[in-house]
Every structure is written in C-alpha cells, then in structure tokens.
Design an enzyme around this catalytic site. Structure first.
Site, PDB file in Angstrom:
ATOM      1  N   THR A 253       0.828  -1.212   0.000  1.00  0.00           N
ATOM      2  CA  THR A 253       0.000   0.000   0.000  1.00  0.00           C
ATOM      3  C   THR A 253       0.866   1.269   0.000  1.00  0.00           C
ATOM      4  OG1 THR A 253      -0.153  -0.100   2.414  1.00  0.00           O
ATOM      5  CG2 THR A 253      -1.964  -1.064   1.200  1.00  0.00           C
TER       6      THR A 253
ATOM      7  N   THR B 219      -4.160   3.492  17.202  1.00  0.00           N
ATOM      8  CA  THR B 219      -5.299   4.241  16.681  1.00  0.00           C
ATOM      9  C   THR B 219      -6.398   4.468  17.721  1.00  0.00           C
ATOM     10  OG1 THR B 219      -7.207   3.968  15.190  1.00  0.00           O
ATOM     11  CG2 THR B 219      -6.096   1.977  15.812  1.00  0.00           C
TER      12      THR B 219
ATOM     13  N   TYR C  13     -10.031  -3.935  12.424  1.00  0.00           N
ATOM     14  CA  TYR C  13      -8.839  -3.076  12.339  1.00  0.00           C
ATOM     15  C   TYR C  13      -8.417  -2.642  13.751  1.00  0.00           C
ATOM     16  CZ  TYR C  13      -6.292   1.288  11.943  1.00  0.00           C
ATOM     17  OH  TYR C  13      -5.372   2.288  12.116  1.00  0.00           O
TER      18      TYR C  13
END
Ligand code: UDP
Length: 327
Positions: A34, A116, A140
């Site tokens: 990515t 996160t 995630y």
C-alpha cells in the site's frame, strides 16, 4: 540507527523525512503493498519486503545497527477489515509476531508503534483518555489493540520496551507539498473532499446527518501528519532515555464536524464542493476527541499545526499538484 517499517506509507514517509532531515540514519522496510517507493526520503536506505518474512527481517537486523524500530506496517482500512477480517489478522498480527521474534533474537529493545483511536470503539466520555475502556467495533481496531498487548507481554518476558501512539484523524501533508496522503481506494474524508475540488469526483457524501452533534454530522479530532511524525521522534528519544513502556493519545483536542471540514475546504480551495447527504456509515461513533495531556506531559509533545485551515491547505498543496497520488 532507526528501522522504520511501513516507511513508504502516509505517516511513515512523513516520519522518515523528518528523521532524515534531523540527521538520523534511517532504514526503511516496506512491502509496497500500500506504500510508494517515491514517498521514501532519498537519504533513507530502502529494503523491499514483508514483515511476515522472518529471513527478510533477520537479514536487516544482521546488516544494520538498529537500536529502535518504528512500526507503521499494517493494513488500515476499517471497512475492508469488517469484510475481510482474516486479511487483517494475518498481516497485522502475524506480521507483528514475526517482527517481535526477530527483534528479540537480534536484541533490539525499543519499538514505537502506530496505534489508533479505533482501539477505544464507542467512547464512554469526551475527551478520551488512555485509561478509558477499549472495545473496538471493527477488526482493524481489534488487531491494533492486540498488537499493543503483544508488545506488553513480550516486554514483560523479553525486556522489550514500547510506546504505542493512538492517533485520532491523521491528515494534512508535508509543507514541501512533495509527499502526502495516497490511498487506493481512498476512504478518508479530507482527501475525498479534495478529489471533488480536483474534479476527480462530482460530490462528497456526508455519512449521517442525524447524529447527536451540533449540526447532526460526526465530529472528529483532525491531527496534522507533521505533528504525528514529531511525536514518533520524541517517543524514540523517550525510550532511549530510559522511559518505560506506555500508551499515548495523539490529537488536537478540538473537534470539527463533517460539515465544518467541507466548509473549510471550500474556503481553502475556492471550489463549491457539492455535498450530498447520505445514510450513516456503519460503525462510526458520533464524536471522537482526544485528550493528549499525557503525551504533552510525558513526551513533551505539542501539536503545532492545529488550525483546520492550515491542515486542509497543506493537504490541498499536495493533492492539487498530485491528483493521481504518486502515479
Ligand atoms: N465521512 C463522510 N464522507 C466520506 C468519508 C467520511 O461523511 O466520504 C465521515 C465519516 O463518517 C467520519 C468522518 O467523515 O465521520 C471521518 O472519516 P474518515 O474515514 O476520514 O476517518 P475515521 O474517523 O473513520 O477514522
């Protein structure tokens, strides 16, 4: 010498640039699944490979004198993680497990980790503190929380030290305008809005207008990527100076609604940016705002680019000149 895993990605490439410009020796490893090779600062030494490849990692630790690792190498699309959770467990968790085996084997003790706000799930209160409950609402966030726990237990057993940085909404771009955010597919609000200003999309969808917020749209804490990069550098220093393993939120502590972000992008770009009201996106909490008091107190970090106008203007400088990202 610092090894940056995922240093060709969005936040990784900004951190690598800041490290290189401060005179640090930097090694980047990235699978380029990515990330983009062009995003990597020319002064950094580059290795192409995957975290799940133990031989690849052992070889880097053997060849380079690494004393700290910054770990950005993970998949990060919330929606994709819901439809394909095993892809996330495999890359994020298996990759980190192999990395830790290789670090323990090489005797490398310090790791700074890209975590996160998704580790919290639906917040109990605003602003969110590091001690608040962590109940991720998607794979995630779940994999990132499990990665934090892997560092903790490996630390207990093998003497490794970690700093986990829980970012809120990363955005903006380096002041040079030469590196910036480039995801495929793009799912984040600010780059999507700027694709409308660039003529790549004809409108932006507002996901949900019936939230219990001032204008009915979701509120997020948008934090400039340059401020995030600075936090990683301070965290490496903190660990090398003897700091103990810990977790820190990174945000501005200021919330902006989706409508406010669109309005500011209209002002910055001079484009009308048509917006269309759409249903809520699954799993979006109404409000996410960080308390970053702990990072300020312990790491000595302070966001320096906290005006929404500056954040969007920096992102626009990148997107205007790179409408197709790094292609
Ligand atoms: N959002 C939106 N339209 C879009 C993309 C995002 O209204 O096309 C909203 C989304 O629902 C959330 C906010 O913008 O409330 C920020 O979303 P983003 O995906 O950028 O980051 P997240 O908060 O999911 O990490």
């Amino acid at each position: 010498m610092i090894l940056v895993l995922g240093g060709a990605g969005y936040i990784g490439s900004h951190t690598v640039k800041m490290l290189c410009e401060s005179g640090e020796e930097v090694v980047v490893a990235d699978s380029l699944a990515t990330g983009f090779k062009q995003a990597v600062h020319p002064k950094a030494k580059f290795y192409k490979g995957d975290l799940r490849d133990r031989e690849f990692l052992d070889n880097i630790f053997k060849n380079e004198k690494i004393d700290a690792v910054i770990h950005f190498a993970a998949y990060s699309l919330v929606g994709e993680s819901v439809t394909n959770p095993l892809k996330y467990y495999n890359n994020n968790l298996c990759g980190t497990e192999i990395l830790l085996e290789s670090m323990v084997n090489a005797g490398v003790k310090n790791i700074v980790f890209s975590s996160t706000a998704a580790t919290y799930g639906e917040p109990e209160r605003i602003p969110i503190m590091e001690t608040d409950k962590t109940e991720p609402t998607n794979p995630y966030g779940e994999t990132k929380l499990s990665m934090e726990k892997m560092f903790k237990w490996t630390g207990n057993a093998n003497g490794l030290k970690f700093v986990s940085l829980r970012y809120f909404n990363a955005c903006g771009a380096d002041e040079s305008g030469k590196i910036g955010e480039a995801h495929n597919p793009e799912t984040h609000l600010i780059p999507l809005i700027l694709q409308v200003a660039n003529g790549k999309r004809d409108h932006i969808s507002i996901f949900g207008t019936d939230y219990p917020t001032k204008d009915g749209t979701c509120i997020r804490d948008y934090i400039h990527v340059t401020d995030l990069s600075k936090a990683h550098i301070l965290a490496v220093k903190y660990l090398k100076d003897g700091g103990k393993s810990d977790i820190f939120n990174l945000g501005n502590g200021i919330g902006f609604s989706v409508r406010e972000v669109i309005e500011m992008a209209r002002k910055v770009t001079g484009h009308t940016i048509p917006a269309v009201e759409a249903p809520r996106r699954a799993g979006d909490p109404a409000q996410l705002i960080a308390s970053s008091e702990k990072a300020k107190k312990i790491l000595g970090w302070k966001p320096e680019h906290d005006s929404l106008e500056e954040i969007i203007a920096s992102a626009w400088k990148w997107h205007k000149n790179h409408p197709d990202g790094y292609k």
